[in-house]
Scaffold this motif. Sequence first.
Motif, PDB file in Angstrom:
ATOM      1  N   ARG A 193       2.139  -5.686  -0.530  1.00 52.08           N
ATOM      2  CA  ARG A 193       2.925  -4.473  -0.290  1.00 52.08           C
ATOM      3  C   ARG A 193       2.291  -3.645   0.821  1.00 52.08           C
ATOM      4  O   ARG A 193       2.977  -3.120   1.693  1.00 52.08           O
ATOM      5  N   GLU A 194       0.978  -3.551   0.829  1.00 44.39           N
ATOM      6  CA  GLU A 194       0.277  -2.785   1.866  1.00 44.39           C
ATOM      7  C   GLU A 194       0.458  -3.431   3.239  1.00 44.39           C
ATOM      8  O   GLU A 194       0.678  -2.743   4.232  1.00 44.39           O
ATOM      9  N   TYR A 232       3.023  -5.235   4.132  1.00 43.71           N
ATOM     10  CA  TYR A 232       4.425  -4.995   4.481  1.00 43.71           C
ATOM     11  C   TYR A 232       4.614  -3.582   5.036  1.00 43.71           C
ATOM     12  O   TYR A 232       5.281  -3.384   6.054  1.00 43.71           O
ATOM     13  N   ARG A 233       4.001  -2.622   4.387  1.00 42.55           N
ATOM     14  CA  ARG A 233       4.108  -1.235   4.869  1.00 42.55           C
ATOM     15  C   ARG A 233       3.436  -1.060   6.228  1.00 42.55           C
ATOM     16  O   ARG A 233       3.956  -0.364   7.102  1.00 42.55           O
TER      17      ARG A 233
END
Length: 102
Positions: free
Chosen positions: A45-46, A48-49
Amino acid sequence: MREDDLDRAMDLGLLETEPCPACDASCAAALTDARDARRRALEARERYRARGARLQRRAEELRAKRAATPAVDIGTKAPALPAAAAAALARAKAKAAGSEPK
């Protein structure tokens, strides 16, 4: 973890915990697997962000660069021809008009 409540497990420190020595092998494996899977998900997720932020920054830089570049108005002034091309054009125009330049 036994109640399949991942949110509660996270609140209780799933990411920082190690299997307790009193647990059997299947319990320790389940805890380790759940912890590692959640860590991988959070890392993904990190990434992706970060990628989204990087793409947005590049798009803004490109917009700023395009806005700073002055637009060329082609219709107001004809580009200059090289000397040889200008001479050849003059000869062609003179020939078409019926008089040969000297």
